[in-house]
Motif scaffolding. Structure first.
Motif, PDB file in Angstrom:
ATOM      1  N   UNK A  15      66.199  -8.062  90.023  1.00  0.00           N
ATOM      2  CA  UNK A  15      67.425  -8.454  89.312  1.00  0.00           C
ATOM      3  C   UNK A  15      67.356  -9.947  89.023  1.00  0.00           C
ATOM      4  N   UNK A  16      68.191 -10.384  88.100  1.00  0.00           N
ATOM      5  CA  UNK A  16      68.194 -11.801  87.735  1.00  0.00           C
ATOM      6  C   UNK A  16      69.068 -12.595  88.693  1.00  0.00           C
ATOM      7  N   UNK A  17      68.637 -13.809  88.978  1.00  0.00           N
ATOM      8  CA  UNK A  17      69.375 -14.683  89.882  1.00  0.00           C
ATOM      9  C   UNK A  17      69.472 -16.068  89.227  1.00  0.00           C
ATOM     10  N   UNK A  18      70.697 -16.490  88.948  1.00  0.00           N
ATOM     11  CA  UNK A  18      70.899 -17.757  88.228  1.00  0.00           C
ATOM     12  C   UNK A  18      70.412 -18.954  89.041  1.00  0.00           C
ATOM     13  N   UNK A  19      70.648 -18.908  90.354  1.00  0.00           N
ATOM     14  CA  UNK A  19      70.217 -20.032  91.193  1.00  0.00           C
ATOM     15  C   UNK A  19      68.696 -20.168  91.149  1.00  0.00           C
ATOM     16  N   UNK A  20      68.020 -19.037  91.274  1.00  0.00           N
ATOM     17  CA  UNK A  20      66.554 -19.061  91.239  1.00  0.00           C
ATOM     18  C   UNK A  20      66.056 -19.606  89.895  1.00  0.00           C
ATOM     19  N   UNK A  21      66.718 -19.197  88.830  1.00  0.00           N
ATOM     20  CA  UNK A  21      66.352 -19.683  87.494  1.00  0.00           C
ATOM     21  C   UNK A  21      66.450 -21.206  87.437  1.00  0.00           C
ATOM     22  N   UNK A  22      67.508 -21.724  88.059  1.00  0.00           N
ATOM     23  CA  UNK A  22      67.756 -23.171  87.958  1.00  0.00           C
ATOM     24  C   UNK A  22      66.748 -24.006  88.749  1.00  0.00           C
ATOM     25  N   UNK A  23      66.016 -23.353  89.670  1.00  0.00           N
ATOM     26  CA  UNK A  23      65.025 -24.123  90.449  1.00  0.00           C
ATOM     27  C   UNK A  23      63.603 -23.645  90.170  1.00  0.00           C
ATOM     28  N   UNK A  24      63.411 -22.977  89.045  1.00  0.00           N
ATOM     29  CA  UNK A  24      62.095 -22.365  88.786  1.00  0.00           C
ATOM     30  C   UNK A  24      60.964 -23.388  88.672  1.00  0.00           C
ATOM     31  N   UNK A  25      61.310 -24.642  88.405  1.00  0.00           N
ATOM     32  CA  UNK A  25      60.275 -25.677  88.287  1.00  0.00           C
ATOM     33  C   UNK A  25      60.016 -26.381  89.619  1.00  0.00           C
TER      34      UNK A  25
END
Lengths: 112, 406
Positions: A15-25
């Motif tokens: 599933x998608x996780x916004x927090x994870x997206x924001x720290x992908x770098x």
């Protein structure tokens, strides 16, 4: 996939996780946050572990280690993980679509 | 300090109320953006996150990297262009022109996600509407979607909370929100009604809901959802990747359910990649196909011309990846097929994919440093502006240079 006595079969749904997206770098933070699997109490007991411990998750494409989180809304035999490059190590294309929503794996206690 | 109002380009909501403060050509403050939007904007301001122009890991100027990319594409017998879902419509048009000129194949993420659904919407076989119309709906359904994470401002700006029938006072509220998912998501928690399906249970559940007007429906939840759908005067169904993947891209069961219910239901895809619908529409206008297009000999589109098959069948001998990071977003099992293929990447950020690239071209960021137009998930055209200045050229200009040089 056959299992040994301390192993269980799981189907992982990502599933998608916004927090994870924001720290992908941010590699280290990202990998730590991505390596979490939610499973039900029954599967936790089968694995002989408690919430917060780590398990090994593997299939023919590779293996990863993930921290387990108890999720009461989870069905037995299913695990939920955020979509990330971590779980992608076990993913593959099934026909035309990647199996992000139905990823067959074997889970067992992490010995380390 | 200068204030700018910009459009966020992180997801297909394209929120147009983002305010940024710029000092010395640097964004120092962001207002109204969600977690994803603000992290993207601030990341864009960190020079170490931005990609340089490179040839074989050695920095080079823009002319040299474009020359090298043009040389590789010209030498290739089976070039593949992939991605483009983050690019503007103008850049996507140039990408298609480039694919045509080099007799290559062009494809994007919709090839293994929303392509079929988008095609039905573009062709008119699935009814749709825009966000302005959503404000008049009396029923919102999220199926296989958790916008709280995928599109964090979706509920507040475009659907439930922004609806004209919504009120904080529950007795004055004349809109309902239903969620169908395999997890009790954050969106399900705030809904009026939610259905927790067994994984893979979407298709049989849709078939049961489709029998909504008949008696003796075995599944109580399906009957209840059918009642919601049939009794609403205007329902908007937001289709997420959970549903698309569960039915294995077979949208027929969704169309069948909508036809049988005989209700006023419009469909909007909860597209992940921001300008995917724009790519599908632009390519459809140019070729009659939404993705997987080959310009070799004649224009064609089938499974053989998909990104996946081109790679796994080892047909591709050079790939241009524009604004996309397959090394992070795709099954890792496909990575081995990139070996020994020259990869040309156009991306403003350093990513796993840029690190595997033979040629890396660094463009201006659309919506922050460059303008252009994009298509929102509801099909509306949005006009991007810029907030800061850059000496980098944009994706459209890069692709135009490549067209001129191949």
């Amino acid at each position: 996939m056959s299992t040994n006595s301390n192993e269980i079969k799981l189907i992982i749904i990502t599933f998608q996780d916004a927090f994870l997206w924001s720290i992908k770098h941010k590699k280290d933070e990202y990998e730590k946050a991505a390596a979490v699997i939610s499973i039900c109490k029954k599967d936790l007991q089968k694995l002989g572990i408690t919430s917060g411990q780590s398990i090994m998750i593997k299939n023919s494409f590779g293996q990863i280690t993930a921290k387990v989180k108890l999720d009461y809304s989870c069905c037995a035999g299913f695990g939920f993980m955020p979509k990330s490059s971590i779980i992608n190590q076990l993913a593959n294309f099934e026909d035309e679509l990647p199996n992000f929503k139905w990823l067959e794996v074997i889970a067992c206690q992490h010995s380390a | 300090m200068i204030k700018h109002k910009i459009i966020c380009t992180v997801c297909s909501c394209y929120c147009d109320d983002i305010e940024v403060e710029v000092e010395n050509n640097k964004i120092t403050k962001v207002e109204n953006a969600c977690l994803k939007g603000s992290s993207f904007i601030f990341r864009s301001q960190e020079s170490q996150q931005r990609s340089p122009c490179m040839i074989n890991r050695h920095e080079a100027n823009i002319d040299k990297v474009v020359d090298k990319a043009a040389e590789l594409l010209s030498e290739s017998k089976n070039p593949l262009i992939f991605g483009l879902d983050h690019l503007t419509l103008e850049a996507q048009t140039k990408g298609i022109e480039l694919a045509q000129k080099i007799n290559g194949v062009i494809d994007d993420y919709s090839s293994f996600s929303y392509g079929t659904l988008n095609e039905h919407i573009i062709k008119g076989s699935l009814p749709t509407c825009n966000f302005d119309e959503v404000k008049n709906a009396d029923l919102i359904v999220y199926w296989g979607a958790n916008p709280q994470h995928s599109h964090p401002r979706h509920l507040s700006e475009f659907s439930y909370y922004s609806n004209s029938k919504y009120s904080e006072i529950s007795t004055d509220r004349n809109i309902e929100m239903c969620v169908v998912d395999v997890r009790k998501t954050e969106t399900a928690i705030v809904s009026s009604f939610y259905v927790l399906l067994s994984p893979g249970g979407d298709k049989p559940f849709m078939e049961t809901v489709a029998k909504g007007s008949e008696q003796n429906i075995p599944q109580k939840k399906a009957q209840e959802l059918a009642n919601f759908l049939v009794n609403s005067s205007f329902c908007v169904l937001f289709v997420g990747s959970g549903l698309v993947y569960s039915v294995n891209n077979d949208i027929a069961s969704l169309i069948d359910m909508l036809n049988k219910l005989d209700a006023n239901i419009k469909v909007i895809p909860m597209i992940d990649q921001p300008n995917m619908r724009g790519f599908n529409q632009t390519l459809y206008n140019a070729t009659g196909f939404v993705n997987r297009v080959s310009f070799k000999k004649e224009v064609s589109s089938n499974d053989e011309t998909s990104f996946r098959k081109q790679l796994t069948d080892k047909k591709t001998d050079c790939i241009l990846i524009a604004g996309s990071n397959p090394f992070q977003n795709m099954p890792a099992s496909i990575n081995k097929y990139f070996e020994n293929i020259p990869i040309i990447t156009i991306d403003p950020f350093i990513t796993e994919t840029t690190q595997h690239s033979s040629v890396l071209i660094s463009p201006a960021i659309s919506g922050l440093e460059s303008g252009g137009t994009v298509m929102r998930m509801d099909g509306s055209i949005m006009h991007l502006s810029s907030a800061t200045q850059t000496d980098k050229i944009n994706d459209e200009q890069i692709l135009k240079m490549l067209i001129d040089k191949v």
